[in-house]
Design a protein around this motif. Structure first.
Motif, PDB file in Angstrom:
ATOM      1  N   THR A   1       0.362  -6.929   2.755  1.00 51.47           N
ATOM      2  CA  THR A   1       1.641  -7.612   2.925  1.00 51.47           C
ATOM      3  C   THR A   1       2.384  -6.983   4.102  1.00 51.47           C
ATOM      4  OG1 THR A   1       3.175  -6.216   1.637  1.00 51.47           O
ATOM      5  CG2 THR A   1       1.696  -7.665   0.384  1.00 51.47           C
ATOM      6  N   PRO A   2       3.467  -7.604   4.577  1.00 48.97           N
ATOM      7  CA  PRO A   2       4.219  -7.023   5.701  1.00 48.97           C
ATOM      8  C   PRO A   2       4.854  -5.673   5.377  1.00 48.97           C
ATOM      9  CG  PRO A   2       4.750  -9.345   5.433  1.00 48.97           C
ATOM     10  CD  PRO A   2       3.961  -8.943   4.231  1.00 48.97           C
ATOM     11  N   THR A   3       4.968  -5.327   4.086  1.00 50.36           N
ATOM     12  CA  THR A   3       5.611  -4.064   3.705  1.00 50.36           C
ATOM     13  C   THR A   3       4.621  -3.048   3.147  1.00 50.36           C
ATOM     14  OG1 THR A   3       6.149  -4.973   1.510  1.00 50.36           O
ATOM     15  CG2 THR A   3       7.817  -5.200   3.247  1.00 50.36           C
ATOM     16  N   GLY A   4       3.333  -3.342   3.213  1.00 52.87           N
ATOM     17  CA  GLY A   4       2.328  -2.414   2.686  1.00 52.87           C
ATOM     18  C   GLY A   4       1.329  -3.122   1.795  1.00 52.87           C
ATOM     19  N   VAL A   5       0.802  -2.400   0.807  1.00 48.56           N
ATOM     20  CA  VAL A   5      -0.253  -2.927  -0.052  1.00 48.56           C
ATOM     21  C   VAL A   5       0.250  -3.090  -1.482  1.00 48.56           C
ATOM     22  CG1 VAL A   5      -2.555  -2.526  -1.009  1.00 48.56           C
ATOM     23  CG2 VAL A   5      -2.065  -1.880   1.351  1.00 48.56           C
ATOM     24  N   LYS A   6      -0.067  -4.226  -2.069  1.00 47.92           N
ATOM     25  CA  LYS A   6       0.115  -4.442  -3.498  1.00 47.92           C
ATOM     26  C   LYS A   6      -1.271  -4.495  -4.126  1.00 47.92           C
ATOM     27  CE  LYS A   6       4.590  -4.806  -3.199  1.00 47.92           C
ATOM     28  NZ  LYS A   6       5.438  -3.694  -3.684  1.00 47.92           N
TER      29      LYS A   6
ATOM     30  N   ALA B   1      -0.777  11.346  -4.753  1.00 47.61           N
ATOM     31  CA  ALA B   1      -0.702   9.886  -4.819  1.00 47.61           C
ATOM     32  C   ALA B   1       0.310   9.343  -3.809  1.00 47.61           C
ATOM     33  CB  ALA B   1      -0.326   9.444  -6.231  1.00 47.61           C
ATOM     34  N   LYS B   2       1.453  10.011  -3.693  1.00 49.93           N
ATOM     35  CA  LYS B   2       2.477   9.559  -2.748  1.00 49.93           C
ATOM     36  C   LYS B   2       2.014   9.741  -1.309  1.00 49.93           C
ATOM     37  CE  LYS B   2       7.362  10.089  -1.553  1.00 49.93           C
ATOM     38  NZ  LYS B   2       8.642  10.779  -1.876  1.00 49.93           N
ATOM     39  N   THR B   3       1.354  10.865  -1.023  1.00 50.01           N
ATOM     40  CA  THR B   3       0.854  11.124   0.331  1.00 50.01           C
ATOM     41  C   THR B   3      -0.152  10.057   0.743  1.00 50.01           C
ATOM     42  OG1 THR B   3       1.187  13.512   0.127  1.00 50.01           O
ATOM     43  CG2 THR B   3      -0.399  12.770   1.784  1.00 50.01           C
ATOM     44  N   PHE B   4      -1.099   9.755  -0.149  1.00 47.59           N
ATOM     45  CA  PHE B   4      -2.119   8.753   0.152  1.00 47.59           C
ATOM     46  C   PHE B   4      -1.503   7.360   0.238  1.00 47.59           C
ATOM     47  CE2 PHE B   4      -5.383   5.687  -1.083  1.00 47.59           C
ATOM     48  CZ  PHE B   4      -6.385   5.996  -0.197  1.00 47.59           C
ATOM     49  N   GLY B   5      -0.688   7.013  -0.760  1.00 47.06           N
ATOM     50  CA  GLY B   5      -0.109   5.674  -0.795  1.00 47.06           C
ATOM     51  C   GLY B   5       0.778   5.401   0.400  1.00 47.06           C
ATOM     52  N   SER B   6       1.587   6.373   0.795  1.00 51.40           N
ATOM     53  CA  SER B   6       2.482   6.187   1.945  1.00 51.40           C
ATOM     54  C   SER B   6       1.689   6.001   3.235  1.00 51.40           C
ATOM     55  CB  SER B   6       3.413   7.394   2.083  1.00 51.40           C
ATOM     56  OG  SER B   6       4.269   7.501   0.968  1.00 51.40           O
ATOM     57  N   ALA B   7       0.597   6.755   3.380  1.00 53.69           N
ATOM     58  CA  ALA B   7      -0.227   6.622   4.580  1.00 53.69           C
ATOM     59  C   ALA B   7      -0.864   5.240   4.656  1.00 53.69           C
ATOM     60  CB  ALA B   7      -1.304   7.703   4.603  1.00 53.69           C
ATOM     61  N   VAL B   8      -1.385   4.746   3.531  1.00 57.69           N
ATOM     62  CA  VAL B   8      -1.979   3.407   3.500  1.00 57.69           C
ATOM     63  C   VAL B   8      -0.934   2.360   3.858  1.00 57.69           C
ATOM     64  CG1 VAL B   8      -3.013   1.640   2.027  1.00 57.69           C
ATOM     65  CG2 VAL B   8      -3.797   4.001   1.858  1.00 57.69           C
ATOM     66  N   ASP B   9       0.224   2.426   3.212  1.00 62.07           N
ATOM     67  CA  ASP B   9       1.265   1.427   3.461  1.00 62.07           C
ATOM     68  C   ASP B   9       1.729   1.443   4.917  1.00 62.07           C
ATOM     69  OD1 ASP B   9       1.275   0.432   0.886  1.00 62.07           O
ATOM     70  OD2 ASP B   9       2.884   1.749   0.198  1.00 62.07           O
TER      71      ASP B   9
ATOM     72  N   ARG C   1       0.826  -3.326  -8.626  1.00 62.92           N
ATOM     73  CA  ARG C   1       1.133  -1.913  -8.441  1.00 62.92           C
ATOM     74  C   ARG C   1       1.277  -1.597  -6.962  1.00 62.92           C
ATOM     75  NH1 ARG C   1       0.656   0.825 -13.116  1.00 62.92           N
ATOM     76  NH2 ARG C   1      -0.620  -0.142 -14.761  1.00 62.92           N
ATOM     77  N   THR C   2       2.059  -0.591  -6.682  1.00 64.61           N
ATOM     78  CA  THR C   2       2.098  -0.055  -5.329  1.00 64.61           C
ATOM     79  C   THR C   2       0.824   0.743  -5.098  1.00 64.61           C
ATOM     80  OG1 THR C   2       3.156   2.007  -6.012  1.00 64.61           O
ATOM     81  CG2 THR C   2       4.618   0.144  -5.456  1.00 64.61           C
ATOM     82  N   MET C   3       0.544   1.056  -3.827  1.00 64.76           N
ATOM     83  CA  MET C   3      -0.630   1.874  -3.539  1.00 64.76           C
ATOM     84  C   MET C   3      -0.463   3.278  -4.113  1.00 64.76           C
ATOM     85  SD  MET C   3      -3.642   2.237  -2.458  1.00 64.76           S
ATOM     86  CE  MET C   3      -3.891   0.618  -1.730  1.00 64.76           C
ATOM     87  N   SER C   4       0.725   3.820  -4.063  1.00 68.50           N
ATOM     88  CA  SER C   4       0.950   5.139  -4.655  1.00 68.50           C
ATOM     89  C   SER C   4       0.731   5.102  -6.163  1.00 68.50           C
ATOM     90  CB  SER C   4       2.373   5.630  -4.349  1.00 68.50           C
ATOM     91  OG  SER C   4       2.538   5.870  -2.972  1.00 68.50           O
ATOM     92  N   GLY C   5       1.202   4.035  -6.811  1.00 69.43           N
ATOM     93  CA  GLY C   5       0.987   3.892  -8.250  1.00 69.43           C
ATOM     94  C   GLY C   5      -0.481   3.743  -8.586  1.00 69.43           C
ATOM     95  N   HIS C   6      -1.200   3.002  -7.760  1.00 67.90           N
ATOM     96  CA  HIS C   6      -2.640   2.823  -7.946  1.00 67.90           C
ATOM     97  C   HIS C   6      -3.365   4.164  -7.803  1.00 67.90           C
ATOM     98  CE1 HIS C   6      -6.538   0.909  -7.812  1.00 67.90           C
ATOM     99  NE2 HIS C   6      -6.720   1.158  -6.522  1.00 67.90           N
TER     100      HIS C   6
END
Length: 217
Positions: free
Chosen positions: A137-142, A10-18, A163-168
């Protein structure tokens, strides 16, 4: 798949998206130079380039991006209201095949009725569990659910829980998000690509992201 590995994926995917959304986000000065559909298209392709074949613990991620082949007038009439269809399969013990539909918007979105209409159409096809809004958003995805939008006034950013993308991504892996009715069974990559291309044509959803997580230990 244990909890630690789910967190890592989840963190790997979410960080890449953001990271990619931060890079692609277009500020308002002088008008947006990159619109939401272009961000979504670039995001899908770059996720394939960056994460396809990535190893996380004993699991390997396979990611394929697809676009709607037909760019004619009918392709623009999005039956689902979605900008993106995500298919995800986790193989092995506790595995699943699920799908979800995503409407992508800048955080400064102003067309309330358009957003509410898209969310309404998504929930009719994929239920609330399979329908989401990714807010750029300027800091990633909500991430908010389509049901949250329908319960609100529809304006973004929504007041309240996001939620953050990693949380999602973690909720998807925990089987708390996504719907099995739109999952694609594990098949050779070319066959999955063909099935998803057919769904894009039938539903006229512009983009697809196919994610397969295989045990490779």
């Amino acid at each position: 798949m244990d909890s630690k590995v789910r967190n890592q994926i989840a963190k790997t995917f979410g960080s890449a998206v953001d990271d990619l959304v931060v890079e692609l986000y277009s500020e308002t000065q002088g008008g947006s130079t990159v619109q939401e559909p272009e961000i979504t298209s670039r995001l899908c392709q770059r996720l394939e380039d960056r994460l396809d074949g990535t190893q996380v613990g004993d699991y390997r991620m396979s990611i394929t991006a697809q676009s709607l082949p037909d760019r004619g007038h009918r392709s623009l009439e999005k039956i689902t209201g979605a900008d993106l269809y995500v298919a995800i399969s986790v193989e092995g013990e506790g595995g699943f095949d699920k799908g979800l539909f995503v409407q992508a918007k800048y955080d400064r979105n102003g067309n309330v009725e358009e957003l509410r209409d898209a969310c309404s159409r998504m929930t009719k096809i994929a239920s609330g569990q399979g329908s989401y809004v990714w807010v750029y958003t300027p800091t990633g995805v909500k991430v908010v659910s389509a049901e949250q939008v329908l319960r609100s006034n529809g304006r973004l950013p929504l007041q309240g829980h996001t939620r953050t993308m990693s949380g999602h991504a973690r909720r998807i892996l925990d089987c708390n998000a996504g719907t099995r009715s739109w999952g694609v069974q594990p098949l050779p990559r070319a066959e999955r690509r063909s099935i998803i291309a057919g769904q894009l044509r039938n539903l006229r959803t512009p983009q697809a992201l196919d994610i397969v997580i295989e045990h490779d230990g």
